[in-house]
Design a protein around this motif. Structure first.
Motif, PDB file in Angstrom:
ATOM      1  N   ALA A 180     -13.928 -18.965  -6.392  1.00 16.38           N
ATOM      2  CA  ALA A 180     -13.877 -18.485  -5.011  1.00 16.38           C
ATOM      3  C   ALA A 180     -15.158 -17.748  -4.640  1.00 16.38           C
ATOM      4  N   GLY A 181     -15.699 -16.959  -5.589  1.00 10.22           N
ATOM      5  CA  GLY A 181     -16.949 -16.257  -5.332  1.00 10.22           C
ATOM      6  C   GLY A 181     -18.100 -17.218  -5.095  1.00 10.22           C
ATOM      7  N   ASP A 188     -22.081 -19.548   2.597  1.00  8.91           N
ATOM      8  CA  ASP A 188     -22.646 -18.537   3.499  1.00  8.91           C
ATOM      9  C   ASP A 188     -21.575 -17.889   4.365  1.00  8.91           C
ATOM     10  N   ALA A 189     -20.332 -17.826   3.850  1.00  8.46           N
ATOM     11  CA  ALA A 189     -19.260 -17.192   4.612  1.00  8.46           C
ATOM     12  C   ALA A 189     -19.284 -15.676   4.485  1.00  8.46           C
ATOM     13  N   VAL A 224     -11.247  -2.392  -2.504  1.00 15.70           N
ATOM     14  CA  VAL A 224     -11.581  -3.385  -3.524  1.00 15.70           C
ATOM     15  C   VAL A 224     -10.557  -4.512  -3.446  1.00 15.70           C
ATOM     16  N   LEU A 225     -11.059  -5.728  -3.235  1.00 17.95           N
ATOM     17  CA  LEU A 225     -10.195  -6.890  -3.092  1.00 17.95           C
ATOM     18  C   LEU A 225     -10.679  -8.006  -4.018  1.00 17.95           C
ATOM     19  N   PRO A 226      -9.766  -8.828  -4.537  1.00 15.16           N
ATOM     20  CA  PRO A 226     -10.206  -9.995  -5.326  1.00 15.16           C
ATOM     21  C   PRO A 226     -10.956 -10.982  -4.444  1.00 15.16           C
ATOM     22  N   PHE A 230     -10.583 -13.654   0.138  1.00 18.30           N
ATOM     23  CA  PHE A 230     -11.384 -14.073   1.280  1.00 18.30           C
ATOM     24  C   PHE A 230     -11.377 -15.581   1.475  1.00 18.30           C
ATOM     25  N   THR A 231     -10.883 -16.333   0.505  1.00 21.82           N
ATOM     26  CA  THR A 231     -10.767 -17.780   0.673  1.00 21.82           C
ATOM     27  C   THR A 231      -9.357 -18.200   1.064  1.00 21.82           C
TER      28      THR A 231
END
Length: 339
Positions: A180-181, A188-189, A224-226, A230-231
């Motif tokens: 995901a990272g 570029d998100a 702090v989020l995994p 964000f995906t």
């Protein structure tokens, strides 16, 4: 005994040579012309000391200097330290080279800032992934020094399928965050220093690692989020294409207020305010409310979100003061019709 004295003396001499090189880089070559010298001295000093000592020991150590099983243990220990020191120095040297690029990108401002932040984010994440791969290869090479587990080491180095199966079973969540990272960075998100709104919280991306994202909130708290969040969840990115932001200020005021004069006063105040970017502004009547009030919306643009927030607060305060002093009869009030 004399061999051991020569070995120890040679190791100290090798460390002294590295120290002389470090001092030369620090005193004579650090500057605009030798921009790489500073990061190399800062990051590679201790790995270079360790590698010089271990490489000297590996070169000068000869079979027969120790006896029995101790000799095998010494040889294997030197080999393991050699692999570890080479890995350590390679990683730190790579970090030193990329530090030169990252330091220059930090000072980039204006329209090029978005591209600079994208490159910073990609370099930061890629070098972390590369470090993890190098460490994995070093661990595989270390396994080759043990005959009992040489097959496992060969499999670790040569078979990406086995590695994928083992890692996928043991660390599915971590692998998902890693992928995901990479997806976030190269699509570029999301970039370092982006302004985002997540779970109703406004803040900036402070750190983007392989497994988690640190969001620095407006009140200096850290969320702090995994990375996988964000995906799989929607979020607002206010600086996706540019850092420029348009702010809105809402007013509810009596119908008797002269809107045109308010519009002129807003424009005059914006022209004198240093945070307005001299581009967008407007004042509109957006609604008529049943309690005898008008709803006004003032729009104004600023270079970035912190500037937009301060500009909105200042314009709100200025217009409230202007109406209170010039048109007090237009202040919101409750009307009662007595029959």
């Amino acid at each position: 005994m004399s061999r051991w004295i020569i070995l120890i003396t040679s190791m100290l001499a090798a460390i002294a040579c590295v120290e002389m090189v470090r001092r030369a880089l620090r005193w004579r070559l650090i500057g605009e012309r030798w921009v790489l010298a500073g990061p190399l001295v800062r990051r590679c000093t201790w790995p270079a000391f360790a590698l010089a000592a271990v490489a000297t020991a590996n070169t000068l150590y000869r079979p027969g200097m120790a006896e029995g099983t101790v000799e095998d243990a010494i040889e294997r220990t030197i080999t393991l330290f050699m692999i570890g020191c080479v890995t350590w120095l390679a990683i730190q040297a790579a970090y030193a080279v990329t530090d030169v690029v990252l330091d220059r990108l930090v000072t980039v401002e204006g329209e090029r800032n978005r591209r600079a932040r994208r490159i910073r984010t990609q370099i930061t994440l890629v070098r972390r992934v590369a470090s993890a791969v190098v460490i994995l290869l070093a661990m595989g090479a270390m396994l080759f020094t043990f005959p009992q587990v040489r097959a496992l080491g060969a499999g670790l180095l040569a078979s990406a399928g086995i590695v994928g199966v083992v890692v996928g079973i043991a660390a599915q969540s971590m692998l998902g965050n890693l992928l995901a990272g990479l997806q976030l960075v190269f699509s570029d998100a999301l970039r370092l220093d982006d302004v985002v709104v997540v779970q109703g919280e406004w803040g900036r991306i402070e750190e983007l690692s392989l497994t988690y994202v640190v969001l620095r909130l407006w009140d200096e708290r850290r969320l702090v989020l995994p990375v996988s969040y964000f995906t799989t969840n929607p979020f607002e990115n206010w600086t996706r294409h540019t850092s420029r932001v348009i702010g809105a200020v809402m007013f509810r005021i009596d119908w008797t207020v002269p809107v045109e004069e308010l519009r002129v006063e807003l424009y005059r105040a914006l022209r004198e305010h240093p945070l307005w970017d001299q581009k967008d502004w407007t004042l509109q009547v957006t609604d008529t409310l049943p309690n005898g009030l008008l709803e006004l919306r003032a729009l104004m643009s600023a270079a970035d979100s912190p500037s937009a927030f301060d500009l909105k607060c200042d314009m709100r305060e200025h217009l409230v003061k202007y109406v209170r002093e010039r048109y007090p009869e237009a202040l919101p009030r409750l009307r009662v019709d007595m029959t």
